[in-house]
Design an enzyme around this catalytic site. Structure first.
Site, PDB file in Angstrom:
ATOM      1  N   SER A  42       0.793  -1.227   0.000  1.00  0.00           N
ATOM      2  CA  SER A  42       0.000   0.000   0.000  1.00  0.00           C
ATOM      3  C   SER A  42       0.827   1.280   0.000  1.00  0.00           C
ATOM      4  CB  SER A  42      -0.983   0.009   1.177  1.00  0.00           C
ATOM      5  OG  SER A  42      -2.124  -0.749   0.848  1.00  0.00           O
ATOM      6  N   LYS A  45      -0.177   3.670  -2.728  1.00  0.00           N
ATOM      7  CA  LYS A  45      -1.159   4.758  -2.610  1.00  0.00           C
ATOM      8  C   LYS A  45      -0.494   6.123  -2.491  1.00  0.00           C
ATOM      9  CE  LYS A  45      -4.738   1.740  -0.700  1.00  0.00           C
ATOM     10  NZ  LYS A  45      -4.047   0.473  -0.422  1.00  0.00           N
ATOM     11  N   SER A 102      -6.348   3.216   4.272  1.00  0.00           N
ATOM     12  CA  SER A 102      -5.670   2.591   3.126  1.00  0.00           C
ATOM     13  C   SER A 102      -6.675   1.767   2.329  1.00  0.00           C
ATOM     14  CB  SER A 102      -4.507   1.707   3.594  1.00  0.00           C
ATOM     15  OG  SER A 102      -3.614   1.465   2.544  1.00  0.00           O
ATOM     16  N   LYS A 204       3.129   6.805   5.115  1.00  0.00           N
ATOM     17  CA  LYS A 204       2.258   5.702   4.698  1.00  0.00           C
ATOM     18  C   LYS A 204       2.812   4.359   5.142  1.00  0.00           C
ATOM     19  CE  LYS A 204      -1.438   4.316   2.546  1.00  0.00           C
ATOM     20  NZ  LYS A 204      -1.503   3.171   3.487  1.00  0.00           N
TER      21      LYS A 204
END
Length: 416
Positions: A42, A45, A102, A204
């Site tokens: 992720s 993202k 997320s 993140k």
């Protein structure tokens, strides 16, 4: 006492990669396997949001634009926001959902909204990556769910982290969001370092089984600024502890000079504004090595982690360690009859995650099985059994367990 930060060969954790960069000068303060290909999970993202911010800055969309959720987007696996197909959310809600939850369903919805299709948006992501100088990165989707062709490096992720800070200061504060409310639900960030490590302001987390636990952290404090990347942690907690230690060790080395633009927005080969992020930097003699997860019932409990990580571990002990791929939903009560146990874990979240990973690894054996957890006490500690039920009887459970063992999955059959 076993130390968390010990010298170890690369083979000890083949998924590991890390880098710390001075965000003012581009000097590499630490690196290990920083140019080795890794799955972003992720962290993907971050690029999805880069393109969102770029479109907002150009005036093509605004935070109030409506993002429709297609049937395809709504069908993405967890973690997800759970917006029904045919409905829509504002772009700002979508940003919050990507930064905190997320949300994979919203990632796909954003991709379709901006690119027309997820495939076209992924091509846009890859082109932008190469414009920024992320030459070792290829995107195939907008969320980071497993795709063998979706690759990056720790160095490329550090470059993207710096680019987000430099190019979109007006939007960067979104990454410091610790929670937001959607449809009456309070949704908390997966980033445990926010509020627990001084100066951390984003960015993140990421996890899929193939990547391990990833994290990009931005730190700004005392006139110093760094971006750090850890990839391949064995657990969320050990990853966080490792990141906290890297920050502690490298931040004193960072510059207190004036900010410089390090990453060009575009241009041939992602031209650097300054000569930064070199391909070579001294590799430290000691690598902080993430600790292995506890598996009770097959081995002794892990020794306590080193004091360097103890403070952070205590700070996040009460927080949900749920990551980007939610574990398989489990039965709310114990399943009766013959069952298979694959491990016992120190938290229900760990047990559920193991059930999800086992189901993904051997889907043909467990296609009709029901995953569930059972709590028990041992020596004053609480543990959670990770089990599969729903077998017709002893023979079926024993046969399934034998099939799992052939796939190197430890298990035993027992009547519940």
């Amino acid at each position: 006492m076993a130390a968390l930060f010990t010298a170890a060969p690369a083979a000890a954790n083949a998924k590991y990669a890390g880098i710390v960069v001075d965000a003012k000068t581009g000097e590499v303060l630490y690196e290990d396997s920083a140019d080795s290909p890794r799955y972003p999970a992720s962290l993907t993202k971050m690029m999805t949001l880069y393109l969102v911010f770029e479109a907002m800055e150009s005036g093509k969309i605004s935070k109030n634009s409506r993002v429709p959720v297609s049937r395809n987007a709504a069908a993405e696996p967890p973690t997800k926001l759970g917006v029904p197909a045919g409905q829509s959310i504002t772009l700002e809600q979508a940003i919050y959902a990507l930064v905190t939850r997320s949300a994979n369903d919203i990632s796909t919805a954003v991709a379709e909204f901006l690119g027309g299709s997820e495939a076209k948006f992924a091509a846009m992501m890859t082109r932008k990556a190469h414009q920024l100088g992320m030459s070792s990165t290829t995107f195939k989707n907008a969320h980071g769910l497993p795709n063998s062709a979706q690759k990056t490096t720790a160095r490329d992720m550090a470059r993207l982290g710096i680019a987000l800070r430099e190019h979109f200061p007006q939007y960067y504060d979104y990454f410091s969001t610790r929670s937001f409310t959607y449809s009456g639900r309070r949704i908390s960030s997966h980033n445990n370092l926010l509020g627990n490590v001084k100066g951390v302001d984003g960015i993140k987390t990421g996890y899929i089984r193939a990547s391990g636990f990833n994290l990009v952290s931005s730190v700004a404090t005392g006139g110093k600024s760094i971006v750090a990347v850890v990839m391949g942690g064995r657990t969320a907690r050990s990853r966080d502890a490792h990141m906290a230690d890297l920050i502690r060790r490298t931040l004193p080395k960072a510059s207190t000079g004036s900010d410089r633009m390090l990453i060009a927005k575009g241009g041939p080969a992602g031209r650097m504004v300054a000569s930064t992020l070199p391909k070579k930097a001294p590799i430290p003699d000691v690598r902080p090595e993430p600790a292995a997860p506890v598996v009770v019932g097959y081995a002794e409990e892990n020794a306590p982690v080193a004091a360097a990580a103890a403070a952070l571990s205590k700070a996040v002990a009460e927080k949900d360690e749920q990551e980007e791929i939610d574990p398989l939903p489990t039965a709310s009560t114990a399943v009766k009859g013959w069952v298979i146990q694959v491990a016992s874990m120190p938290s229900e979240q760990d047990a559920r995650r193991l059930l999800a990973e086992t189901s993904q690894e051997v889907p043909s054996v467990l296609a009709d099985a029901t995953p569930f957890t059972e709590v028990f006490e041992m020596k004053g500690r609480t543990y959670y059994r990770a089990r599969f039920g729903g077998f017709a009887g002893k023979s079926a459970a024993w046969s399934a367990c034998e099939s799992l063992k052939k796939k190197n999955v430890a298990c035993y059959a027992v009547q519940n």
